[in-house]
Structures are given as C-alpha cells and as structure tokens.
Scaffold this motif. Structure first.
Motif, PDB file in Angstrom:
ATOM      1  N   LEU A  75      20.967  58.506  49.826  1.00  0.00           N
ATOM      2  CA  LEU A  75      20.774  57.442  50.349  1.00  0.00           C
ATOM      3  C   LEU A  75      21.276  56.151  49.322  1.00  0.00           C
ATOM      4  N   GLU A  76      20.446  55.832  48.154  1.00  0.00           N
ATOM      5  CA  GLU A  76      20.993  55.262  46.776  1.00  0.00           C
ATOM      6  C   GLU A  76      22.480  54.767  47.287  1.00  0.00           C
ATOM      7  N   GLU A  77      23.170  55.758  47.258  1.00  0.00           N
ATOM      8  CA  GLU A  77      24.886  55.772  46.777  1.00  0.00           C
ATOM      9  C   GLU A  77      25.090  54.909  47.597  1.00  0.00           C
ATOM     10  N   LEU A  78      24.680  55.793  48.707  1.00  0.00           N
ATOM     11  CA  LEU A  78      25.277  55.074  50.455  1.00  0.00           C
ATOM     12  C   LEU A  78      25.612  53.699  50.005  1.00  0.00           C
ATOM     13  N   LEU A  79      23.877  53.322  49.985  1.00  0.00           N
ATOM     14  CA  LEU A  79      23.774  51.725  50.508  1.00  0.00           C
ATOM     15  C   LEU A  79      24.469  50.960  49.069  1.00  0.00           C
ATOM     16  N   GLY A  80      24.576  51.438  47.448  1.00  0.00           N
ATOM     17  CA  GLY A  80      24.777  50.371  46.521  1.00  0.00           C
ATOM     18  C   GLY A  80      23.067  50.346  45.999  1.00  0.00           C
ATOM     19  N   VAL A  81      22.472  51.154  46.154  1.00  0.00           N
ATOM     20  CA  VAL A  81      21.175  50.536  45.685  1.00  0.00           C
ATOM     21  C   VAL A  81      21.553  50.558  43.315  1.00  0.00           C
ATOM     22  N   ARG A  82      21.629  50.942  43.727  1.00  0.00           N
ATOM     23  CA  ARG A  82      22.279  51.064  41.932  1.00  0.00           C
ATOM     24  C   ARG A  82      23.138  49.731  41.406  1.00  0.00           C
ATOM     25  N   SER A  84      22.041  47.105  43.725  1.00  0.00           N
ATOM     26  CA  SER A  84      21.136  46.298  43.829  1.00  0.00           C
ATOM     27  C   SER A  84      22.040  45.567  45.308  1.00  0.00           C
ATOM     28  N   ALA A  85      22.237  46.729  46.645  1.00  0.00           N
ATOM     29  CA  ALA A  85      22.933  46.262  47.196  1.00  0.00           C
ATOM     30  C   ALA A  85      21.665  45.969  48.999  1.00  0.00           C
ATOM     31  N   GLY A  86      22.122  45.596  49.533  1.00  0.00           N
ATOM     32  CA  GLY A  86      21.221  45.276  51.249  1.00  0.00           C
ATOM     33  C   GLY A  86      22.121  46.009  51.969  1.00  0.00           C
ATOM     34  N   PHE A  87      21.038  46.201  53.132  1.00  0.00           N
ATOM     35  CA  PHE A  87      21.054  47.024  53.631  1.00  0.00           C
ATOM     36  C   PHE A  87      22.563  47.320  54.654  1.00  0.00           C
ATOM     37  N   PHE A  88      22.676  45.723  54.331  1.00  0.00           N
ATOM     38  CA  PHE A  88      23.894  45.048  55.658  1.00  0.00           C
ATOM     39  C   PHE A  88      25.320  45.438  54.929  1.00  0.00           C
ATOM     40  N   GLU A 154       9.199  53.921  47.155  1.00  0.00           N
ATOM     41  CA  GLU A 154       9.050  52.824  46.732  1.00  0.00           C
ATOM     42  C   GLU A 154      11.089  51.663  47.067  1.00  0.00           C
ATOM     43  N   ALA A 155      11.397  53.537  47.099  1.00  0.00           N
ATOM     44  CA  ALA A 155      13.288  52.449  46.763  1.00  0.00           C
ATOM     45  C   ALA A 155      13.692  52.314  48.295  1.00  0.00           C
ATOM     46  N   LEU A 156      13.245  52.994  49.464  1.00  0.00           N
ATOM     47  CA  LEU A 156      13.249  51.954  50.360  1.00  0.00           C
ATOM     48  C   LEU A 156      12.676  50.759  50.567  1.00  0.00           C
TER      49      LEU A 156
END
Length: 161
Positions: A75-82, A84-88, A154-156
C-alpha cells in the motif's frame, strides 16, 4: 540428435524453468511488487504455499499477520508513501531545504483492494486464533496483531485521503 543429447537439453530446459520460477518467487516477495506488477500472482501463490506449510494455528495466524504487514508495504509502495506521497498522486520530493511537487499516477482500485486485503489478513489471523488453546500463544498473537494494526493506523493517518 541422439537421445543423450536430447535428455541433456530437456534437463537443462527444466532446470532453467525451475530457476526462473524460484527467482521470480524471490523477486515477487519485495514490497514494490504490487497488484499492478506482472509478478503479483506469483507473490500470492508463494503466500498460499507458505500458509499451506504452516504447521499449526499459531503459525498460520502469525503468517496472516505477516501477510497483512506485506500488504501495508505494498500500500505504501502504491501510494509512494516512502517518498511522502499524497493519496491523489502528489509526491513531495525533498532535496535539501527545497520541497517540490511531482505528479504520480495512483491506481485507486489497487489501493482499495490492497487495503481490503490488509484488513482481511488480520481477520484471518483472528479466525485462526480461535483454534489456539495455549493462553501464552494467544497473548503473543494478540500483541503481534496489535502492533501490526498500530503500524497500519500510523501509516494510514499520514496519507491524504
């Protein structure tokens, strides 16, 4: 071509396929292998095999929690959280003191399906817990589930929805 040469060629071909299969399975376990990756079915297959080899309810429940943690990484990979990506689909790339926005395509269907799978794996762990008789094993499992859920929450919470 004689039969010995044919046998060697077939054996080499089979060995190559086996190496390719296991190499693909090893690669598929990485977090960047998400639903949009061609190796994802191989990842899910290897997880089913891993679960089939779990010896008892405790090990199966632990495995489900581990799978839930993998879904969080996906999920973090899909969102680019690593990064600091926003959902959109906005990634904020930081270079020293400057922060800039970069557009990223987010497959919202894959995000929703991965989040659903993440929750389903925790539920599967809880379902397996019903077959555990040892109180210490139950406490240990519940602590592991609690840690996984805290990490997920926390991640979400860091994601713009």
């Amino acid at each position: 071509m004689d039969t010995l040469a044919l046998r060697k060629a077939v054996a080499a071909g089979v060995a190559g396929l086996v190496l390719l299969f296991f190499g693909g399975m090893a690669y598929a376990q990485q977090a960047q292998v998400t639903r949009s990756n061609m190796f994802y079915p191989l990842k899910k297959l290897s997880e089913r095999v891993e679960l089939a080899f779990a010896s008892d309810a405790v090990e199966k429940a632990d495995t489900h929690v581990d799978f839930s943690t993998r879904r969080l990484a996906e999920l973090e990979e899909l969102l680019g959280v690593r990064q600091s990506a926003g959902f959109f689909g906005t990634v904020f790339a930081q270079d020293g003191d400057t922060t800039s926005e970069v557009d990223v395509d987010v497959d919202q269907s894959a995000v929703a399906d991965t989040a659903t799978d993440m929750v389903a794996e925790i539920q599967a762990a809880l379902d397996e817990a019903e077959g555990i008789d040892n109180l210490d094993d139950i406490r240990s499992l519940l602590a592991k589930i609690e840690l996984a859920q805290e990490a997920q929450a926390e991640a979400l919470s860091d994601i713009d929805v």
